[in-house]
Design an enzyme around this catalytic site. Structure first.
Site, short mmCIF file in Angstrom:
data_model
loop_
_atom_site.label_atom_id
_atom_site.label_comp_id
_atom_site.label_asym_id
_atom_site.label_seq_id
_atom_site.Cartn_x
_atom_site.Cartn_y
_atom_site.Cartn_z
N HIS A 73 -11.07 -2.11 3.84
CA HIS A 73 -10.91 -1.69 5.24
C HIS A 73 -11.64 -0.38 5.56
O HIS A 73 -11.60 0.06 6.70
CB HIS A 73 -9.42 -1.55 5.54
CG HIS A 73 -8.80 -0.45 4.72
ND1 HIS A 73 -8.63 -0.55 3.34
CD2 HIS A 73 -8.35 0.78 5.05
CE1 HIS A 73 -8.10 0.56 2.89
NE2 HIS A 73 -7.92 1.39 3.90
N ASP A 74 -12.24 0.24 4.56
CA ASP A 74 -12.98 1.51 4.78
C ASP A 74 -14.49 1.31 4.73
O ASP A 74 -15.23 2.30 4.83
CB ASP A 74 -12.62 2.53 3.69
CG ASP A 74 -11.18 2.99 3.76
OD1 ASP A 74 -10.61 3.00 4.86
OD2 ASP A 74 -10.64 3.36 2.69
N ASP B 59 0.85 -1.18 0.00
CA ASP B 59 0.00 0.00 0.00
C ASP B 59 0.89 1.24 0.00
O ASP B 59 1.78 1.37 0.84
CB ASP B 59 -0.88 -0.03 1.26
CG ASP B 59 -2.23 0.60 1.05
OD1 ASP B 59 -2.27 1.69 0.45
OD2 ASP B 59 -3.23 0.03 1.50
N GLU C 215 -6.26 3.94 -6.19
CA GLU C 215 -7.53 4.25 -5.52
C GLU C 215 -7.95 5.66 -5.93
O GLU C 215 -7.21 6.61 -5.71
CB GLU C 215 -7.37 4.17 -3.99
CG GLU C 215 -8.71 4.26 -3.29
CD GLU C 215 -8.63 4.77 -1.86
OE1 GLU C 215 -9.54 4.47 -1.07
OE2 GLU C 215 -7.66 5.48 -1.51
N ASP D 225 -2.86 4.76 -2.65
CA ASP D 225 -3.90 5.41 -1.87
C ASP D 225 -4.27 6.76 -2.50
O ASP D 225 -3.39 7.55 -2.84
CB ASP D 225 -3.34 5.64 -0.46
CG ASP D 225 -4.39 6.02 0.56
OD1 ASP D 225 -5.24 5.18 0.87
OD2 ASP D 225 -4.36 7.18 1.05
O1 TEU Z 1 -9.29 6.18 1.61
C1 TEU Z 1 -9.74 7.23 0.86
C2 TEU Z 1 -11.20 7.47 0.73
O2 TEU Z 1 -11.57 8.19 -0.16
C3 TEU Z 1 -12.24 6.91 1.61
O3 TEU Z 1 -12.53 5.61 1.49
C4 TEU Z 1 -12.12 7.48 3.00
O4 TEU Z 1 -11.37 6.68 3.84
C5 TEU Z 1 -13.44 7.69 3.65
O5 TEU Z 1 -14.01 6.47 3.95
C6 TEU Z 1 -14.36 8.59 2.89
O6 TEU Z 1 -15.57 8.73 3.56
C7 TEU Z 1 -7.92 5.96 1.72
C8 TEU Z 1 -7.66 4.81 2.66
O7 TEU Z 1 -8.22 3.64 2.11
C9 TEU Z 1 -8.19 5.15 4.02
O8 TEU Z 1 -8.09 4.08 4.92
C10 TEU Z 1 -7.42 6.33 4.52
O9 TEU Z 1 -7.96 6.77 5.74
C11 TEU Z 1 -7.44 7.49 3.52
O10 TEU Z 1 -7.20 7.09 2.18
C12 TEU Z 1 -6.34 8.47 3.87
O11 TEU Z 1 -5.09 7.88 3.64
#
Ligand code: TEU
Ligand code: CA
Length: 564
Positions: free
Chosen positions: A324-325, A98, A251, A206
């Site tokens: 994970h989000d 990542d 992403e 990311d």
């Molecule tokens: O996530 C970016 C993102 O746009 C979203 O999924 C965000 O975490 C949030 O849920 C929007 O409501 C990435 C990573 O996957 C996330 O874990 C990090 O917190 C974020 O970037 C910052 O690095």
């Protein structure tokens, strides 16, 4: 030309904090992960994506990195990464790491130096801006733009020492790197080449489509797919991996199909695939993810089809229900913790894995894990859910409604410990887990499922095997059936056999509801062999006239050959 290796791959995502703890501190780690590779291999996934394990103050669980070329002692050491790579390669598997380079941690030495003075050599490595003309930094409304952070509040943090603001699209402890500065880009490139030399096979970038920002001194501008984004990504590709075949996935929140075609067109040399978010927004109201709406499958299908069609001739899709989000798909789209939990998890998996693209399985999804029943917002760890809850309560939202929203949508649902067995703490740790273990772990766990042909795990195994065995799963053309049906998700996949050769065809049908339904399906499938099925009744024994009769959460796939 040989096809890239990842076209037939299935990726398994591990959030190391929550996967397996080897030393009893309650936090998952790399030795714990290495000890559980059998599970991932048995599933059939051939690529492992590991969320960040680098040194970090853990303000966002490692998505705030303070050293790109190390390992946080919480997770192990660089030797453990080397061991992980070796153990994977021995099994014929690959590692995707990542890469979080839109921002660093505020504890990263680059930022520490940058913030030290207005004339520091690294000042321009981040986005420093004065307050709006005639205003003082820190005063409400003095922020250089009126952008809102992904985690709530303004994206600008005033810095007392120098009287300027720095930009943070996420938490204030995650300052944004200034990609306009070529030295920043060169440092990122060198760091990634160092990881390639260590043996990694790919990168998950990311929020990479946020690295180019359009900032205007009058307070206007934007940061999604900024003006130089494709230039930066092309350069990244050239400088880091060139003609080497990796798996690269960017992403890209807010990305459109048109933009994704640019990002993933092989001729342009950018990424192999992107994570888009459109389908994740189908059950969001106007207020965003915590504005909880039931999923509208007609809209979901519309979105999925647009991506399938948009990336059919150029580019490639990634396929995911979870990461994970996100909350757990068995709860979000499925039957939750009810008698239909397993059937719904299988139906959702069937639909996703039979689309065209690379499927991603998030740890625990293959067990049909469900959302955690949080009883208080105090139990949450996630910076996003905590900030949102605090702001919602401050706005006067009813506390019960706040709890209901986070119970539907918190990122912590994905982060509760992996359920390994029915021993204490589900076999995740011998200590105290950093997030609570799901109370149903005696019923839902890997030990109970691996080897049981009726389990959700076995269903994922079969889906993954089917992809390996049948080129039509990888390459077949996608065509949606019954677009307006509120709960039946049905489509065909067709691989043309060429002159004189039969077409290989699949019919995928899933009832995404707890009620039996009857639909009219196209003719000619009555004799087709059932290659995957789940739920009741058993489709193979059905009389031909009953092809469209579906039990609650029933799903099946039939295969036939027809002369093309
Ligand atoms: O996530 C970016 C993102 O746009 C979203 O999924 C965000 O975490 C949030 O849920 C929007 O409501 C990435 C990573 O996957 C996330 O874990 C990090 O917190 C974020 O970037 C910052 O690095
Ligand atoms: Ca540990």
């Amino acid at each position: 030309m040989t096809q890239p290796w990842w076209r037939t791959s299935v990726v398994y995502q591990v959030y190391p904090r929550s996967f397996a703890d080897s030393n009893g501190d309650g936090i998952g780690d790399l030795p714990g992960l290495i000890g559980r590779l059998d599970h991932i291999q048995a599933l059939g996934a051939d690529v492992l994506w590991v969320s960040p394990f680098y040194p970090s103050p853990q303000a966002d669980n490692g998505y705030d990195i303070s050293d790109y070329q190390g390992v946080d002692p919480l997770f192990g050491s660089l030797d453990d990464v080397d061991r992980l790579i070796a153990a994977l390669h021995e099994r014929g598997m690959k590692l995707v790491i990542d890469v979080v380079v839109n921002h660093t941690s505020d504890a990263h030495p680059w930022f520490v130096e940058s913030r030290s003075s207005r004339t520091s050599a690294k000042r321009d490595w981040y986005w420093w801006r004065p307050p709006r003309p005639g205003r003082v930094a820190g005063e409400p409304g003095a922020e250089p733009t009126s952008w809102t952070s992904f985690f709530g509040g303004p994206t600008w943090e005033p810095d007392e020492a120098t009287g300027e603001y720095y930009l943070h699209l996420f938490d204030r402890r995650q300052p944004d790197l200034n990609w306009e500065n070529p030295d920043v880009r060169a440092a990122v490139h060198a760091m990634l080449r160092w990881w390639l030399d260590r043996g990694v096979d790919g990168f998950r970038f990311d929020v990479i489509n946020l690295v180019s920002k359009q900032f205007n001194a009058d307070g206007t501008g934007w940061f999604f797919n900024g003006p130089r984004i494709h230039e930066f990504v092309t350069e990244l590709h050239e400088q880091v991996w060139g003609t080497r075949q990796l798996l690269t996935v960017g992403e890209c929140p807010g990305v459109t199909v048109e933009e994704a075609r640019r990002f993933t067109d092989p001729a342009r040399g950018e990424f192999d695939m992107v994570f888009q978010f459109e389908h994740m927004g189908v059950d969001h109201g106007m207020g965003g993810r915590y504005d909880v709406r039931p999923v509208d499958w007609v809209r979901m299908k519309e979105v999925m089809v647009r991506w399938q069609e948009g990336l059919a001739d150029v580019g490639w899709n990634s396929l995911y229900w979870c990461n994970h989000d996100q909350p757990r798909p068995a709860s979000r789209y499925g039957a939750g913790h009810t008698a239909y939990r397993e059937a719904s998890a299988k139906a959702l998996a069937t639909v996703l894995h039979l689309h065209r693209g690379t499927p991603y399985v998030y740890q625990g999804e293959e067990l049909g894990m469900v959302n955690h029943p949080f009883t208080s917002v105090e139990q949450l760890d996630d910076v996003e859910s905590r900030n949102w809850s605090r702001a919602a309560l401050a706005r006067g939202m009813d506390p019960a409604a706040v709890l209901a929203a986070v119970n539907a949508r918190s990122r912590d649902h994905a982060r509760t410990p992996m359920l390994w067995d029915d021993s204490a703490h589900a076999g995740f740790t011998t200590g105290t887990p950093w997030l609570p273990v799901h109370p149903a772990y005696r019923q839902i766990n890997a030990a109970a499922q691996v080897g049981d042909p009726d389990s959700v795990f076995a269903h994922y195994q079969r889906l993954i095997r089917l992809r390996r065995e049948l080129p039509v799963v990888v390459d077949g053309r996608f065509e949606l059936l019954l677009p307006k049906h509120p709960c039946v998700y049905a489509f065909t996949r067709t691989l043309s056999g060429g002159p004189g050769q039969a077409d290989d065809e699949l019919l995928v049908v899933a009832n995404l509801s707890g009620e039996p339904v009857e639909v009219e399906l196209p003719g000619g499938w009555e004799e087709a062999r059932v290659v995957i099925s789940s739920g009741d009744p058993d489709p193979s024994g059905m009389p031909p006239a009953h092809l469209g009769v579906l039990g609650p959460w029933q799903a099946w796939v039939r295969r036939r050959h027809t002369d093309g």
